[in-house]
Design a protein around this motif. Structure first.
Motif, PDB file in Angstrom:
ATOM      1  N   ASP A 100      -1.704  -8.512  -8.504  1.00 25.14           N
ATOM      2  CA  ASP A 100      -1.954  -7.528  -7.441  1.00 25.14           C
ATOM      3  C   ASP A 100      -2.108  -8.193  -6.089  1.00 25.14           C
ATOM      4  OD1 ASP A 100      -1.751  -5.436  -9.217  1.00 25.14           O
ATOM      5  OD2 ASP A 100      -3.914  -5.116  -9.394  1.00 25.14           O
ATOM      6  N   ASP A 101      -2.328  -9.502  -6.068  1.00 21.96           N
ATOM      7  CA  ASP A 101      -2.483 -10.218  -4.795  1.00 21.96           C
ATOM      8  C   ASP A 101      -1.174 -10.315  -4.022  1.00 21.96           C
ATOM      9  OD1 ASP A 101      -5.145 -10.623  -5.430  1.00 21.96           O
ATOM     10  OD2 ASP A 101      -4.835 -12.659  -6.182  1.00 21.96           O
ATOM     11  N   VAL A 102      -0.044 -10.258  -4.708  1.00 20.59           N
ATOM     12  CA  VAL A 102       1.249 -10.391  -4.049  1.00 20.59           C
ATOM     13  C   VAL A 102       1.632  -9.109  -3.292  1.00 20.59           C
ATOM     14  CG1 VAL A 102       2.772  -9.651  -5.938  1.00 20.59           C
ATOM     15  CG2 VAL A 102       3.536 -11.399  -4.358  1.00 20.59           C
ATOM     16  N   VAL A 103       1.179  -7.975  -3.770  1.00 21.04           N
ATOM     17  CA  VAL A 103       1.593  -6.685  -3.205  1.00 21.04           C
ATOM     18  C   VAL A 103       1.226  -6.540  -1.723  1.00 21.04           C
ATOM     19  CG1 VAL A 103       1.325  -4.176  -3.393  1.00 21.04           C
ATOM     20  CG2 VAL A 103       1.606  -5.569  -5.458  1.00 21.04           C
ATOM     21  N   PRO A 104      -0.031  -6.775  -1.315  1.00 20.71           N
ATOM     22  CA  PRO A 104      -0.353  -6.614   0.111  1.00 20.71           C
ATOM     23  C   PRO A 104       0.416  -7.572   1.012  1.00 20.71           C
ATOM     24  CG  PRO A 104      -2.363  -6.801  -1.205  1.00 20.71           C
ATOM     25  CD  PRO A 104      -1.214  -7.083  -2.113  1.00 20.71           C
ATOM     26  N   VAL A 105       0.710  -8.766   0.527  1.00 19.39           N
ATOM     27  CA  VAL A 105       1.445  -9.746   1.331  1.00 19.39           C
ATOM     28  C   VAL A 105       2.858  -9.239   1.624  1.00 19.39           C
ATOM     29  CG1 VAL A 105       2.380 -12.096   1.353  1.00 19.39           C
ATOM     30  CG2 VAL A 105       0.076 -11.682   0.457  1.00 19.39           C
ATOM     31  N   ILE A 106       3.535  -8.746   0.592  1.00 23.72           N
ATOM     32  CA  ILE A 106       4.891  -8.239   0.783  1.00 23.72           C
ATOM     33  C   ILE A 106       4.864  -6.930   1.569  1.00 23.72           C
ATOM     34  CG2 ILE A 106       7.009  -7.473  -0.361  1.00 23.72           C
ATOM     35  CD1 ILE A 106       6.256  -9.354  -2.688  1.00 23.72           C
ATOM     36  N   ALA A 107       3.863  -6.097   1.322  1.00 20.78           N
ATOM     37  CA  ALA A 107       3.748  -4.824   2.054  1.00 20.78           C
ATOM     38  C   ALA A 107       3.625  -5.071   3.560  1.00 20.78           C
ATOM     39  CB  ALA A 107       2.560  -4.023   1.540  1.00 20.78           C
ATOM     40  N   VAL A 108       2.852  -6.054   3.951  1.00 24.50           N
ATOM     41  CA  VAL A 108       2.714  -6.383   5.377  1.00 24.50           C
ATOM     42  C   VAL A 108       4.080  -6.787   5.940  1.00 24.50           C
ATOM     43  CG1 VAL A 108       1.756  -8.076   6.997  1.00 24.50           C
ATOM     44  CG2 VAL A 108       0.267  -6.974   5.333  1.00 24.50           C
ATOM     45  N   ALA A 109       4.812  -7.609   5.206  1.00 31.33           N
ATOM     46  CA  ALA A 109       6.140  -8.035   5.658  1.00 31.33           C
ATOM     47  C   ALA A 109       7.094  -6.847   5.782  1.00 31.33           C
ATOM     48  CB  ALA A 109       6.715  -9.076   4.706  1.00 31.33           C
ATOM     49  N   GLU A 110       6.894  -5.830   4.946  1.00 34.79           N
ATOM     50  CA  GLU A 110       7.738  -4.627   4.967  1.00 34.79           C
ATOM     51  C   GLU A 110       7.177  -3.558   5.911  1.00 34.79           C
ATOM     52  OE1 GLU A 110      10.764  -3.835   3.067  1.00 34.79           O
ATOM     53  OE2 GLU A 110      10.664  -6.027   3.186  1.00 34.79           O
ATOM     54  N   GLN A 111       6.083  -3.868   6.577  1.00 31.21           N
ATOM     55  CA  GLN A 111       5.416  -2.944   7.496  1.00 31.21           C
ATOM     56  C   GLN A 111       4.988  -1.658   6.807  1.00 31.21           C
ATOM     57  OE1 GLN A 111       8.218  -2.615  10.759  1.00 31.21           O
ATOM     58  NE2 GLN A 111       7.558  -4.572  11.600  1.00 31.21           N
ATOM     59  N   ILE A 112       4.399  -1.826   5.621  1.00 39.97           N
ATOM     60  CA  ILE A 112       3.895  -0.700   4.844  1.00 39.97           C
ATOM     61  C   ILE A 112       2.390  -0.839   4.706  1.00 39.97           C
ATOM     62  CG2 ILE A 112       3.818   0.313   2.529  1.00 39.97           C
ATOM     63  CD1 ILE A 112       6.799  -0.293   2.296  1.00 39.97           C
ATOM     64  N   GLU A 113       1.684   0.219   5.060  1.00 40.64           N
ATOM     65  CA  GLU A 113       0.237   0.268   4.877  1.00 40.64           C
ATOM     66  C   GLU A 113      -0.026   0.933   3.533  1.00 40.64           C
ATOM     67  OE1 GLU A 113      -3.616   2.211   7.096  1.00 40.64           O
ATOM     68  OE2 GLU A 113      -1.927   1.550   8.336  1.00 40.64           O
ATOM     69  N   LEU A 114      -0.524   0.155   2.594  1.00 40.82           N
ATOM     70  CA  LEU A 114      -0.671   0.626   1.216  1.00 40.82           C
ATOM     71  C   LEU A 114      -1.704   1.731   1.065  1.00 40.82           C
ATOM     72  CD1 LEU A 114      -0.573  -2.821  -0.581  1.00 40.82           C
ATOM     73  CD2 LEU A 114       1.211  -1.064  -0.621  1.00 40.82           C
TER      74      LEU A 114
END
Length: 110
Positions: free
Chosen positions: A25-39
């Motif tokens: 689950d630690d990888v998801v926020p990192v990639i989301a930031v790169a994709e400009q997605i607020e989870l």
């Protein structure tokens, strides 16, 4: 463009998909930031769904199958519309990327 998660650099292809699936689950926020997605919780629901499909099928579903499968799980949501709200850049591809999965086959999985 590799992602750094907990001090470890994860290899990606030229489109930013991980070369190997990472179910942390630690990888998801990192990639989301790169994709400009607020989870949100809705994003996590789709991410869990995509990870389950990948674990069971060895690949992720194409958009049409993704909508149908999510509709089977919860028919109170217009999944076609909702997925584009959550992942506006090709929902099946972008959700797979944010989920820490490799690039979908062909036009987006099975």
């Amino acid at each position: 463009m590799p992602y750094t998660v907990n001090g470890e650099e994860l290899e990606t292809d030229d489109e930013g998909f991980l070369l190997e699936a990472d179910f942390s689950d630690d990888v998801v926020p990192v990639i989301a930031v790169a994709e400009q997605i607020e989870l949100t919780d809705a994003h996590w629901q789709v991410i869990r769904f995509m990870r389950e499909r990948y674990k069971e099928d060895g690949q992720t579903p194409n958009f049409r199958n993704m909508v149908a499968l999510l509709q089977d799980e919860d028919d109170s949501v217009d999944w076609k519309k909702r997925l584009y709200e959550l992942f506006p850049m090709q929902p099946n591809r972008q959700s797979a990327k944010v989920a820490g999965l490799p690039k979908p086959f062909g036009k987006g999985g099975y």
